[in-house]
Design a protein around this motif. Structure first.
Motif, PDB file in Angstrom:
ATOM      1  N   ILE A 126      21.710  44.356  -0.750  1.00 19.17           N
ATOM      2  CA  ILE A 126      22.207  43.165  -0.080  1.00 19.17           C
ATOM      3  C   ILE A 126      22.481  42.074  -1.106  1.00 19.17           C
ATOM      4  CG2 ILE A 126      21.570  41.347   1.538  1.00 19.17           C
ATOM      5  CD1 ILE A 126      20.104  43.492   3.115  1.00 19.17           C
ATOM      6  N   ILE A 127      21.610  41.995  -2.124  1.00 19.34           N
ATOM      7  CA  ILE A 127      21.801  40.971  -3.146  1.00 19.34           C
ATOM      8  C   ILE A 127      23.084  41.229  -3.923  1.00 19.34           C
ATOM      9  CG2 ILE A 127      20.895  40.147  -5.346  1.00 19.34           C
ATOM     10  CD1 ILE A 127      18.092  40.672  -4.124  1.00 19.34           C
ATOM     11  N   LEU A 128      23.344  42.512  -4.243  1.00 19.24           N
ATOM     12  CA  LEU A 128      24.473  42.808  -5.118  1.00 19.24           C
ATOM     13  C   LEU A 128      25.793  42.942  -4.385  1.00 19.24           C
ATOM     14  CD1 LEU A 128      22.749  45.257  -7.556  1.00 19.24           C
ATOM     15  CD2 LEU A 128      23.574  42.980  -8.052  1.00 19.24           C
ATOM     16  N   ARG A 138      18.476  49.507 -10.952  1.00 22.56           N
ATOM     17  CA  ARG A 138      17.902  48.607 -11.947  1.00 22.56           C
ATOM     18  C   ARG A 138      17.298  47.379 -11.290  1.00 22.56           C
ATOM     19  NH1 ARG A 138      20.034  50.650 -16.371  1.00 22.56           N
ATOM     20  NH2 ARG A 138      21.928  51.058 -15.215  1.00 22.56           N
ATOM     21  N   VAL A 177      15.437  35.395  -6.921  1.00 23.75           N
ATOM     22  CA  VAL A 177      16.500  36.274  -7.395  1.00 23.75           C
ATOM     23  C   VAL A 177      17.841  35.562  -7.366  1.00 23.75           C
ATOM     24  CG1 VAL A 177      17.700  38.425  -6.916  1.00 23.75           C
ATOM     25  CG2 VAL A 177      15.261  38.294  -6.576  1.00 23.75           C
ATOM     26  N   GLN A 178      18.026  34.715  -6.346  1.00 23.28           N
ATOM     27  CA  GLN A 178      19.295  34.002  -6.227  1.00 23.28           C
ATOM     28  C   GLN A 178      19.459  32.963  -7.318  1.00 23.28           C
ATOM     29  OE1 GLN A 178      20.520  32.535  -2.149  1.00 23.28           O
ATOM     30  NE2 GLN A 178      18.348  32.828  -1.903  1.00 23.28           N
ATOM     31  N   TYR A 179      18.425  32.126  -7.480  1.00 19.71           N
ATOM     32  CA  TYR A 179      18.568  30.945  -8.319  1.00 19.71           C
ATOM     33  C   TYR A 179      17.999  31.109  -9.719  1.00 19.71           C
ATOM     34  CZ  TYR A 179      19.396  28.683  -3.814  1.00 19.71           C
ATOM     35  OH  TYR A 179      19.874  28.318  -2.586  1.00 19.71           O
ATOM     36  N   ASP A 180      17.225  32.170  -9.923  1.00 23.67           N
ATOM     37  CA  ASP A 180      16.629  32.417 -11.230  1.00 23.67           C
ATOM     38  C   ASP A 180      15.757  31.248 -11.704  1.00 23.67           C
ATOM     39  OD1 ASP A 180      17.741  33.272 -14.566  1.00 23.67           O
ATOM     40  OD2 ASP A 180      16.159  34.120 -13.319  1.00 23.67           O
ATOM     41  N   VAL A 181      15.007  30.649 -10.785  1.00 20.84           N
ATOM     42  CA  VAL A 181      14.023  29.621 -11.146  1.00 20.84           C
ATOM     43  C   VAL A 181      12.714  29.998 -10.455  1.00 20.84           C
ATOM     44  CG1 VAL A 181      15.579  27.683 -11.520  1.00 20.84           C
ATOM     45  CG2 VAL A 181      14.799  28.201  -9.219  1.00 20.84           C
ATOM     46  N   ARG A 222      12.009  21.287  -2.668  1.00 19.76           N
ATOM     47  CA  ARG A 222      12.438  21.191  -1.282  1.00 19.76           C
ATOM     48  C   ARG A 222      11.461  20.363  -0.457  1.00 19.76           C
ATOM     49  NH1 ARG A 222      16.840  24.351   0.019  1.00 19.76           N
ATOM     50  NH2 ARG A 222      17.572  25.261  -1.906  1.00 19.76           N
ATOM     51  N   ILE A 225      16.278  34.626   3.430  1.00 14.49           N
ATOM     52  CA  ILE A 225      16.190  35.790   4.307  1.00 14.49           C
ATOM     53  C   ILE A 225      17.522  36.518   4.342  1.00 14.49           C
ATOM     54  CG2 ILE A 225      15.921  36.554   6.697  1.00 14.49           C
ATOM     55  CD1 ILE A 225      13.899  34.292   7.057  1.00 14.49           C
ATOM     56  N   ARG A 260      18.142  38.248   1.214  1.00 10.53           N
ATOM     57  CA  ARG A 260      17.027  39.142   0.862  1.00 10.53           C
ATOM     58  C   ARG A 260      16.391  38.736  -0.464  1.00 10.53           C
ATOM     59  NH1 ARG A 260      18.189  40.384   5.452  1.00 10.53           N
ATOM     60  NH2 ARG A 260      18.214  42.479   6.310  1.00 10.53           N
ATOM     61  N   PRO A 302      24.920  32.735  -5.388  1.00  9.25           N
ATOM     62  CA  PRO A 302      23.651  33.304  -5.851  1.00  9.25           C
ATOM     63  C   PRO A 302      23.660  33.401  -7.371  1.00  9.25           C
ATOM     64  CG  PRO A 302      25.063  35.033  -5.028  1.00  9.25           C
ATOM     65  CD  PRO A 302      25.832  33.753  -4.857  1.00  9.25           C
ATOM     66  N   GLY A 303      23.518  32.301  -8.049  1.00 11.90           N
ATOM     67  CA  GLY A 303      23.661  32.321  -9.501  1.00 11.90           C
ATOM     68  C   GLY A 303      25.105  32.048  -9.866  1.00 11.90           C
ATOM     69  N   ASN A 305      27.353  39.648 -10.843  1.00 13.13           N
ATOM     70  CA  ASN A 305      27.280  39.557  -9.390  1.00 13.13           C
ATOM     71  C   ASN A 305      28.689  39.411  -8.819  1.00 13.13           C
ATOM     72  OD1 ASN A 305      26.842  38.655  -6.673  1.00 13.13           O
ATOM     73  ND2 ASN A 305      24.742  38.169  -7.262  1.00 13.13           N
ATOM     74  N   PRO A 306      29.074  40.316  -7.882  1.00 14.21           N
ATOM     75  CA  PRO A 306      30.451  40.292  -7.376  1.00 14.21           C
ATOM     76  C   PRO A 306      30.713  39.236  -6.305  1.00 14.21           C
ATOM     77  CG  PRO A 306      29.237  42.065  -6.324  1.00 14.21           C
ATOM     78  CD  PRO A 306      28.289  41.438  -7.297  1.00 14.21           C
ATOM     79  N   LYS A 334      23.845  32.799 -15.958  1.00 12.14           N
ATOM     80  CA  LYS A 334      23.508  32.673 -14.543  1.00 12.14           C
ATOM     81  C   LYS A 334      23.310  31.223 -14.116  1.00 12.14           C
ATOM     82  CE  LYS A 334      20.822  34.995 -11.050  1.00 12.14           C
ATOM     83  NZ  LYS A 334      19.788  35.943 -10.734  1.00 12.14           N
ATOM     84  N   THR A 335      22.836  30.398 -15.049  1.00 13.64           N
ATOM     85  CA  THR A 335      22.532  29.022 -14.655  1.00 13.64           C
ATOM     86  C   THR A 335      23.446  27.992 -15.308  1.00 13.64           C
ATOM     87  OG1 THR A 335      20.906  29.046 -16.417  1.00 13.64           O
ATOM     88  CG2 THR A 335      20.117  29.416 -14.184  1.00 13.64           C
ATOM     89  N   TRP A 357      23.296  21.333 -11.079  1.00 14.59           N
ATOM     90  CA  TRP A 357      23.171  22.246  -9.936  1.00 14.59           C
ATOM     91  C   TRP A 357      21.885  21.905  -9.215  1.00 14.59           C
ATOM     92  CZ3 TRP A 357      22.516  28.316 -10.198  1.00 14.59           C
ATOM     93  CH2 TRP A 357      22.528  28.808  -8.892  1.00 14.59           C
ATOM     94  N   ARG A 397      19.767  22.944  -6.527  1.00 15.18           N
ATOM     95  CA  ARG A 397      19.663  24.130  -5.687  1.00 15.18           C
ATOM     96  C   ARG A 397      19.585  23.744  -4.208  1.00 15.18           C
ATOM     97  NH1 ARG A 397      19.664  25.334 -10.514  1.00 15.18           N
ATOM     98  NH2 ARG A 397      19.043  27.296 -11.436  1.00 15.18           N
ATOM     99  N   LEU A 406      24.757  46.570   7.088  1.00 18.75           N
ATOM    100  CA  LEU A 406      24.920  47.259   5.823  1.00 18.75           C
ATOM    101  C   LEU A 406      24.250  48.629   5.832  1.00 18.75           C
ATOM    102  CD1 LEU A 406      24.442  44.435   3.198  1.00 18.75           C
ATOM    103  CD2 LEU A 406      26.509  45.715   3.657  1.00 18.75           C
ATOM    104  N   LEU A 442      24.512  52.053   3.445  1.00 15.95           N
ATOM    105  CA  LEU A 442      23.964  51.943   2.111  1.00 15.95           C
ATOM    106  C   LEU A 442      22.697  52.790   2.040  1.00 15.95           C
ATOM    107  CD1 LEU A 442      24.327  48.150   1.313  1.00 15.95           C
ATOM    108  CD2 LEU A 442      25.731  50.023   0.542  1.00 15.95           C
TER     109      LEU A 442
END
Lengths: 314, 501
Positions: free
Chosen positions: A37-39, A50, A81-85, A94, A274, A277, B39-40, B46-47, B175-176, B189, B191, B387, B393
């Protein structure tokens, strides 16, 4: 008193462990592979493998749980995973929206509920009582997001007094920040006064029936003094408990309002995580909020013990 | 002596003042609403199109660009040549600087391409680069790429969002804080709230960009986006505004509405591996039962274009095959009876409400199918479930659905139908042969011919029903100029955007 506090804290720890297990398991049963879902739809299988490995998804569940809890206790909730923080820093940033929003909303709720509840109690079985109860029922029926949208239409689009949403941060000054939280706080808190108003009303009614109140009246104390000096402080005990529970409801309700007013708060963080994911964030936020509510309730319980000596000796 | 100096200065001043005033204001800020937070910011791992919207052609650029008309134009490469579609040589523009000040050289391009091929990088579209055999730096501004097999589409690969050129020393922070050669840099950015881009004063195209600052605000709810636009909090509603608001905003003189094309093909998929959809007559019956005009009106308020196959009007090889299987409910019933379903059958649509147009289309289609005896019902599923059940998937082995509707946004994705494992589960050897030929065909004319054949075959075999191309709907405050009308690539190109004086 000490034994009471110790018992309460022990119960809290047990609850927190249970909550953490529940959070962990529920998220793992969600359908759909988080890595995929992330990719996205078009990713290649080895890219996905990976990511699964780096998310720790290929290890057995109990080990994943122990690792997560171990880090969480030390304050490390993992990395988004999204924001890498770090998740912890995301939650903290927040909070500067959600906490003031919830407190403001709580303030509006209490400011509406308690006077109305007291008013209804003193006008028991007369039109004042019925009117108050009808108003509170309407409040319950109004969905928060609808109220929010209506408020935006009136105060933002039509009158232009405030922005339609968004939050520029406390660095721009305290008043502008509070101003952007006013409308959502009203939508969130103002209409929620029903339960608290009813509780206040019944609590005050009960206290007004007590012997010592009759004594005070017999002594010739004015009705106002009877109410505010003698009755109210005792009536507040159950009200406090309910207010604590309602605070939890407000935190939950803030998710919806944050979407309507596009505020960068905890609720939206959880919602976005959510859908994407982003497991570390979802786990972190849910654990945090659940813990917060548990802690608030325990704090209220302990406060209770201070206010009402009868409870300590249970 | 002083008199002459004064005279010269006065003349210079007069000339400067006499120059025509620019139509566009230089400078200024713009606030753009987008529905999804990226997302980054790393286009190479990331596509997600949400990343492309912010970064592609605003912060990072590629050697070749797909311009607003869908044509390939030289960009960071001034020109290129190939004689056999197997060996390509690119001549880089001189004097282009990255945001960290260093000049772009051929060695950077080599690093980017080799990294894309490397499986360790987890490039989402690595399969498109794996045809690269060798990348050789001829000199500082010349680079040649040798492919394993001839590939006519290679220039499109080099123009993709995953092929942006960045400085190798910044690879860890892609990514950032992505660095590139684009007209803007990422300056902030927050978030969950916004991304702020600031103008790159050393951009290689002189005079651009016009804007000083662009703020992307993430507002997922379409009602909130509309309210923010009307309250004046945002200047542009980029993505996510529903078509129901468009008519109303068109009449409002304070706003201007841009309706254009995209490459998003909204497709009704059928599970070809399952009865009755495995029968071509049933699939054609479903296509004949579809009144696509009505679907477009009901779901999209009339915005968008009807499609006949998997290729959309922005594609250079597009052929209009939408009339090959026209709306004909009588014929539909006949075909169903022939296939053994004179009384129709039951079916379930699995759609994800995250994409509002899929649910709305399904609602219209259900009533159309009912007229030919197919009793369909709609089941809304969450995206993750869609999905795993429909798109199948892993660990899914066989897709679990009857029919579904989703938009396929990739520009060149006709190859999905040549993949028997793709969720359509359509296995047609002849089509697969045609596709393979088109991939290795070197001449443009030959490819065009093959693409024509493929589209015709898709229409006639009907492995899916292509409903419509999702339109580009952008609303801006009056005075904003320079936005693209069509969206041949998922980029929200802001380089030429300005406020009209």
């Amino acid at each position: 008193m000490r034994r009471y506090v110790i018992r309460r804290v022990a119960a809290m720890a047990a609850t927190l462990v249970f909550v953490s297990i529940l959070v962990f398991v529920v998220i793992r049963i969600l359908p759909g592979d988080p890595a995929l879902i992330i990719l996205g739809l078009e990713a290649s299988p080895d890219t996905v493998a990976r990511l699964r490995h780096s998310l720790g998804l290929d290890r057995p569940l109990p080990i994943q749980y122990v690792q997560w809890v171990g880090h969480a206790v030390a304050g490390d909730l993992g990395r988004s995973v999204q924001y890498d923080v770090p998740v912890a820093s995301l939650i903290l940033s927040r909070l500067q929206v959600t906490l003031p929003l919830t407190l403001l909303a709580g303030g509006f709720m209490v400011a509406a509920a308690i006077p109305l509840g007291v008013f209804a109690a003193t006008r028991h079985r007369r039109w004042g009582d019925y009117l108050t109860m009808v108003l509170s029922q309407i409040g319950v029926a109004v969905p928060a997001f609808w109220a929010g949208l209506l408020l935006i239409l009136l105060f933002s689009v039509k009158l232009g007094w405030v922005q339609a949403g968004g939050f520029d941060g406390w660095s721009q000054g305290v008043w502008p920040a509070v101003r952007s939280l006013l409308l959502p706080a009203v939508a969130l808190g103002l209409f929620q006064f029903a339960v608290l108003a009813r509780t206040t009303r019944s609590a005050v009614l009960e206290v007004l029936r007590e012997e010592y109140v009759k004594t005070a009246r017999a002594k010739g104390v004015g009705e106002g003094a009877v109410l505010f000096r003698h009755a109210l402080s005792n009536a507040m005990i159950p009200v406090l408990t309910v207010a604590g529970i309602q605070l939890g409801q407000l935190i939950a309700g803030s998710i919806i309002l944050e979407s309507v007013f596009y505020l960068p708060g905890l609720g939206r963080l959880a919602l976005g995580a959510i859908t994407a994911r982003d497991l570390p964030v979802v786990q972190g936020v849910v654990l945090f909020v659940a813990s917060l509510i548990v802690v608030i309730n325990v704090a209220v319980d302990i406060l209770y013990g201070f206010l009402d000596p009868r409870i300590r000796y249970e | 002596m002083r008199g002459i100096a004064v005279l010269v200065l006065t003349l210079a001043l007069a000339v400067a003042l006499a120059a025509p005033a620019p139509v566009q204001a230089q400078g200024g800020a713009l606030i753009v609403q987008v529905a999804t937070e990226p997302p980054g910011l790393d286009l190479t791992t990331n596509p997600s199109s949400a990343i492309a919207a912010v970064v592609f052609y605003n912060v990072q650029e590629a050697l070749v660009k797909v311009d607003k008309h869908g044509k390939l134009v030289p960009w960071l490469a001034e020109r290129w040549y190939t004689t056999d579609s197997k060996n390509y040589t690119f001549f880089l523009r001189k004097g282009v600087r990255f945001h960290n000040g260093r000049e772009l050289k051929a060695a950077d391009v080599k690093f980017v391409l080799e990294r894309a091929v490397n499986p360790e990088t987890k490039h989402p579209y690595r399969v498109q680069y794996e045809n690269i055999q060798d990348v050789i730096v001829k000199d500082d501004y010349t680079i040649s790429v040798t492919l394993k097999r001839p590939e006519a589409n290679f220039l499109w690969t080099v123009a993709r969002q995953g092929s942006v050129i960045y400085p190798r020393e910044a690879v860890e922070t892609l990514k950032t804080q992505p660095l590139g050669t684009g007209p803007f840099t990422v300056s902030e950015w927050v978030r969950g709230d916004r991304i702020v881009l600031t103008r790159n004063k050393d951009y290689w195209q002189k005079g651009l960009p016009h804007l000083d600052k662009v703020t992307f605000r993430f507002i997922p709810d379409p009602n909130s986006a509309l309210a923010a636009l009307k309250a004046g909090d945002i200047d542009v509603s980029g993505f996510g505004l529903g078509p129901e608001s468009v008519d109303e905003l068109k009449k409002d003189a304070r706003y201007q509405v841009i309706v254009g094309d995209t490459t998003n093909d909204v497709t009704l998929s059928m599970n070809n591996s399952k009865k009755p959809y495995s029968d071509k007559r049933v699939r054609l019956a479903i296509t004949h039962a579809m009144n696509k005009e009505e679907v477009l009106k009901g779901a999209m308020f009339g915005y968008g274009k009807i499609l006949g196959s998997n290729v959309d009007p922005l594609n250079p090889y597009y052929v209009d095959v939408s009339k090959r299987v026209p709306y004909d409910p009588v014929k539909a019933k006949k075909l169903l009876a022939e296939a053994g379903y004179p009384n129709g059958f039951e079916a379930t649509f699995k759609v994800a409400p995250q994409y509002y147009y899929t649910v709305r289309s399904a609602e219209v289609i259900v009533s159309q199918l009912a007229k030919v005896g197919i009793r369909a019902r709609i089941q809304q599923v969450e995206w993750g479930q869609w999905l795993s059940q429909v798109f199948c998937l892993k660990p899914c082995e066989n897709p679990d659905y009857d029919m579904s509707i989703i938009g396929h946004a990739e520009a060149w994705d006709i190859g999905n139908f040549a993949n028997p494992k793709y969720y359509f589960r359509w296995d047609n050897a002849e089509f697969q042969k045609l596709f393979k030929e088109s991939e290795s065909a070197v001449e443009d004319k030959k490819r065009k011919e093959l693409y024509g054949k493929m589209q015709t075959m898709l229409a006639d075999e009907a492995p899916a029903v292509w409903l419509f191309m999702h339109p580009r709907l952008v609303v801006t405050k009056k005075g904003v100029t320079g936005l693209w009308k069509d969206l041949p690539i998922p980029s929200f190109d802001l380089s030429e955007v300005a406020w009209q004086k």
